[in-house]
Design a protein around this motif. Structure first.
Motif, mmCIF file in Angstrom:
data_model
loop_
_atom_site.group_PDB
_atom_site.id
_atom_site.type_symbol
_atom_site.label_atom_id
_atom_site.label_comp_id
_atom_site.label_asym_id
_atom_site.label_seq_id
_atom_site.Cartn_x
_atom_site.Cartn_y
_atom_site.Cartn_z
ATOM 1 N N SER A 28 -2.690 14.086 -20.384
ATOM 2 C CA SER A 28 -3.312 12.718 -20.906
ATOM 3 C C SER A 28 -4.268 11.606 -20.796
ATOM 4 C CB SER A 28 -1.500 12.068 -21.222
ATOM 5 O OG SER A 28 -0.543 12.942 -22.026
ATOM 6 N N GLY A 29 -5.305 12.668 -21.312
ATOM 7 C CA GLY A 29 -6.883 11.410 -20.995
ATOM 8 C C GLY A 29 -7.416 11.566 -19.929
ATOM 9 N N CYS A 30 -8.519 11.602 -20.217
ATOM 10 C CA CYS A 30 -9.146 11.794 -18.408
ATOM 11 C C CYS A 30 -8.836 10.742 -17.388
ATOM 12 C CB CYS A 30 -11.088 11.188 -18.985
ATOM 13 S SG CYS A 30 -11.321 11.964 -20.316
ATOM 14 N N LYS A 31 -8.566 9.434 -17.461
ATOM 15 C CA LYS A 31 -8.295 8.732 -16.739
ATOM 16 C C LYS A 31 -6.845 10.015 -15.573
ATOM 17 C CE LYS A 31 -8.694 4.195 -17.072
ATOM 18 N NZ LYS A 31 -8.206 2.963 -17.223
ATOM 19 N N TRP A 91 -5.891 9.372 -28.865
ATOM 20 C CA TRP A 91 -5.561 10.667 -28.579
ATOM 21 C C TRP A 91 -4.508 11.087 -27.389
ATOM 22 C CZ3 TRP A 91 -5.898 14.128 -32.925
ATOM 23 C CH2 TRP A 91 -6.338 14.059 -34.030
ATOM 24 N N ARG A 92 -5.987 10.419 -25.955
ATOM 25 C CA ARG A 92 -4.967 10.880 -25.248
ATOM 26 C C ARG A 92 -5.327 11.761 -24.628
ATOM 27 N NH1 ARG A 92 -7.540 7.883 -23.561
ATOM 28 N NH2 ARG A 92 -6.562 8.088 -21.507
ATOM 29 N N LEU A 93 -6.901 12.751 -24.284
ATOM 30 C CA LEU A 93 -5.839 13.673 -23.989
ATOM 31 C C LEU A 93 -7.597 14.709 -23.293
ATOM 32 C CD1 LEU A 93 -4.471 16.531 -24.349
ATOM 33 C CD2 LEU A 93 -6.181 17.259 -25.884
ATOM 34 N N PHE A 130 -11.631 14.879 -24.085
ATOM 35 C CA PHE A 130 -11.837 14.445 -25.781
ATOM 36 C C PHE A 130 -12.009 12.827 -26.242
ATOM 37 C CE2 PHE A 130 -10.686 19.056 -27.226
ATOM 38 C CZ PHE A 130 -10.251 19.235 -25.483
ATOM 39 N N SER A 131 -11.955 11.435 -25.364
ATOM 40 C CA SER A 131 -12.562 10.580 -25.723
ATOM 41 C C SER A 131 -13.441 9.999 -26.184
ATOM 42 C CB SER A 131 -11.814 9.776 -24.520
ATOM 43 O OG SER A 131 -10.409 9.675 -23.552
ATOM 44 N N LYS A 132 -14.070 10.830 -25.198
ATOM 45 C CA LYS A 132 -16.080 9.766 -25.531
ATOM 46 C C LYS A 132 -16.825 11.347 -26.832
ATOM 47 C CE LYS A 132 -15.072 6.673 -22.769
ATOM 48 N NZ LYS A 132 -14.638 5.529 -22.734
ATOM 49 N N SER A 133 -16.485 12.229 -25.761
ATOM 50 C CA SER A 133 -17.485 13.166 -26.715
ATOM 51 C C SER A 133 -17.249 13.051 -28.519
ATOM 52 C CB SER A 133 -17.351 14.526 -26.216
ATOM 53 O OG SER A 133 -17.723 14.988 -24.564
ATOM 54 N N ALA A 177 -11.987 2.611 -11.757
ATOM 55 C CA ALA A 177 -11.344 3.111 -11.060
ATOM 56 C C ALA A 177 -11.402 3.822 -10.221
ATOM 57 C CB ALA A 177 -10.603 4.028 -12.595
ATOM 58 N N TYR A 178 -12.703 4.214 -9.618
ATOM 59 C CA TYR A 178 -12.422 5.616 -8.557
ATOM 60 C C TYR A 178 -12.079 4.603 -7.308
ATOM 61 C CZ TYR A 178 -15.992 7.727 -11.184
ATOM 62 O OH TYR A 178 -16.459 8.205 -12.738
ATOM 63 N N SER A 179 -13.075 3.418 -6.491
ATOM 64 C CA SER A 179 -12.428 2.656 -6.164
ATOM 65 C C SER A 179 -10.816 2.236 -5.809
ATOM 66 C CB SER A 179 -13.374 1.574 -5.580
ATOM 67 O OG SER A 179 -13.167 1.112 -6.614
ATOM 68 N N LEU A 194 -18.443 11.205 -8.176
ATOM 69 C CA LEU A 194 -19.952 11.260 -8.951
ATOM 70 C C LEU A 194 -19.405 10.710 -10.178
ATOM 71 C CD1 LEU A 194 -21.584 13.824 -10.033
ATOM 72 C CD2 LEU A 194 -21.607 14.898 -7.914
ATOM 73 N N CYS A 195 -20.427 10.422 -11.028
ATOM 74 C CA CYS A 195 -20.037 10.080 -12.296
ATOM 75 C C CYS A 195 -21.345 10.323 -12.975
ATOM 76 C CB CYS A 195 -19.449 8.506 -12.366
ATOM 77 S SG CYS A 195 -19.457 8.114 -14.583
ATOM 78 N N SER A 196 -21.433 11.015 -13.999
ATOM 79 C CA SER A 196 -23.202 11.969 -14.062
ATOM 80 C C SER A 196 -22.874 12.142 -15.921
ATOM 81 C CB SER A 196 -24.149 12.220 -13.370
ATOM 82 O OG SER A 196 -25.492 12.807 -13.846
HETATM 83 C C1 LIG Z 1 -16.570 6.884 -16.235
HETATM 84 C C2 LIG Z 1 -15.463 7.485 -16.530
HETATM 85 N N1 LIG Z 1 -13.893 8.190 -16.495
HETATM 86 C C3 LIG Z 1 -12.873 8.257 -17.439
HETATM 87 C C4 LIG Z 1 -12.809 7.723 -18.248
HETATM 88 C C5 LIG Z 1 -11.917 7.394 -18.939
HETATM 89 O O1 LIG Z 1 -11.179 8.238 -20.087
HETATM 90 P P1 LIG Z 1 -9.979 8.019 -20.900
HETATM 91 O O2 LIG Z 1 -10.358 7.225 -22.166
HETATM 92 O O3 LIG Z 1 -10.148 9.884 -21.558
HETATM 93 O O4 LIG Z 1 -8.669 7.736 -19.913
HETATM 94 C C6 LIG Z 1 -13.821 6.159 -18.824
HETATM 95 C C7 LIG Z 1 -13.275 5.716 -20.295
HETATM 96 O O5 LIG Z 1 -13.975 4.902 -19.989
HETATM 97 C C8 LIG Z 1 -15.004 6.367 -18.802
HETATM 98 O O6 LIG Z 1 -15.618 5.451 -18.543
#
Ligand SMILES: Cc1ncc(COP(=O)(O)O)c(C=O)c1O
Length: 391
Positions: free
Chosen positions: A97-100, A242-244, A233-236, A126-128, A169-171
């Motif tokens: 339910s969401g990327c996070k 929808w939290r997926l 699915f949040s950004k793309s 969120a990483y740290s 990493l975040c890219s």
């Molecule tokens: C780098 C990064 N990862 C993850 C997320 C979280 O995405 P989601 O809303 O699908 O949980 C975000 C949202 O801003 C983000 O910027």
């Protein structure tokens, strides 16, 4: 009530705090242009909404397998094959339910107390936060402006210790918009292989890029078995609420995540997963239409910012954020952020929310408020000129 100590180790998100204040200002009758959240002003494609309605009418509102509908896992594996050249099977995917949540569960499955985790800085907080919450220590590698915000593998090697277990990493990176270059990816991959690290590759913005192509860490030799991709699915697909999301990685990690899913949220909602299949099919090319519009906004906003004395911004290569350096004598970026919000009605985030090297920066999201980008630029110019005149 006694709350577990790990909660005190977690940190919040500046974006949410600014959003709350901006809403309070709006309730008091003020006009605010929202540039604080990474939230598209698009909605999902009409066919995705129709698919969700149809799924609900057909009773697709039941429990389903913890890692997701088999057809969605298979479609995601195919999607990552097409878009990132990866060779994955359905069993390599876990739907959350969401990327996070995918990020959180992957970290829960990988990090032990006492570990050290290499985290980018500036980057998504969120990483740290999660690393600390799990009793481990984030060790920051810099994405400095002097290197075009690219990571430096030599610095990463220097920061590593015997306790280093993995690297995040975040890219494209939030907030700088950097796409990790081929050489940097290859050098980091070599370190990860030599030192047996896992890698979490947050690729939430991998579909929102302005140049040709995108290379995933998981596509490099020897990396599929140690890399987990976080995406969703949040950004793309403009499906924030929808939290997926999903994780794509080695089968043993996905099995560990399945255990965590069973012990927590059981499964993502079935009708949302059915609709997500339609988003992946994307018959109306909605994802590409949105990226083309973000590209237009990127030019407009970044050029506009660079015409304002005291502000400077490099063109982001991906994602939808402008990482703006404040170079105004006698004024800090934090003061500018405050006057923008409180006096001019433009909500942006002070860069410190992404790490100490963000002290002199502001992050503006150009994902929302397209109609008001020009107005935002006028207000930002007004704020910068006002104080420059010594009011
Ligand atoms: C780098 C990064 N990862 C993850 C997320 C979280 O995405 P989601 O809303 O699908 O949980 C975000 C949202 O801003 C983000 O910027």
């Amino acid at each position: 009530m006694r709350i577990a100590a790990r909660i005190g180790a977690l940190g919040g998100e500046a974006a949410m705090q600014v959003f709350a204040r901006a809403q309070a200002l709006e309730r008091a009758g003020r006009s605010v242009i929202h540039m604080e959240l990474g939230e598209p002003d698009f909605h999902p494609a009409l066919e995705v909404v129709a698919a969700a309605h149809a799924a609900l009418s057909l009773g697709r509102d039941r429990y389903c397998p913890p890692c997701g509908l088999p057809e969605l896992r298979a479609a995601l594996a195919a999607h990552l094959g097409r878009s990132r050249g990866l060779n994955l099977k359905a069993e390599n995917l876990a739907v959350t339910s969401g990327c996070k949540l995918a990020l959180f569960l992957a970290m829960l499955a990988l990090i032990e107390p006492g570990d050290e985790v290499l985290c980018p800085e500036p980057s998504f907080p969120a990483y740290s936060s999660i690393t600390r919450g799990l009793g481990a220590a984030p060790v920051f590698y810099r994405l400095g402006e002097e290197r075009g915000f690219q990571p430096d593998a030599a610095e990463i090697a220097r920061l590593a210790t015997a306790r280093t277990r993995g690297l995040i990493l975040c890219s494209p990176n939030n907030p700088t918009g950097t796409i990790y270059g081929r050489d940097a990816l290859a050098a980091i991959a070599q370190l990860a292989r030599e030192r047996d690290w896992w890698v979490i590759a947050d690729e939430v913005y991998a579909r929102i890029v302005y140049g040709p192509g995108y290379e995933s860490m998981a596509g490099l030799g020897g990396m599929p078995e140690r890399t987990v991709i976080i995406d969703g699915f949040s950004k793309s697909y403009a499906m924030t609420g929808w939290r997926l999301g999903f994780a794509a990685g080695p089968r043993e990690l996905i099995e560990a995540m399945e255990m965590l899913i069973v012990n927590s949220f059981t499964c993502a909602p079935e009708f949302i997963q059915v609709a997500a299949l339609e988003a992946l099919r994307d018959p109306s090319q909605h994802a590409a239409v949105m990226v083309a519009e973000y590209a237009r906004r990127r030019e407009l906003f970044v050029q506009g910012i660079n015409r304002i004395p005291g502000l400077r911004c490099a063109l982001p290569e991906g994602a939808f954020y402008a990482w703006v350096k404040v170079e105004a004598p006698g004024r800090t970026a934090e003061q500018v952020q405050q006057s923008l919000l409180e006096d001019a009605g433009v909500a942006a985030i002070h860069g410190r929310g992404f790490g100490p090297s963000g002290e002199a920066y502001l992050r503006f999201s150009f994902a929302g408020g397209a109609a008001r980008l020009e107005e935002a630029l006028t207000r930002i110019r007004g704020t910068m000129e006002n104080r420059a005149g010594g009011d």
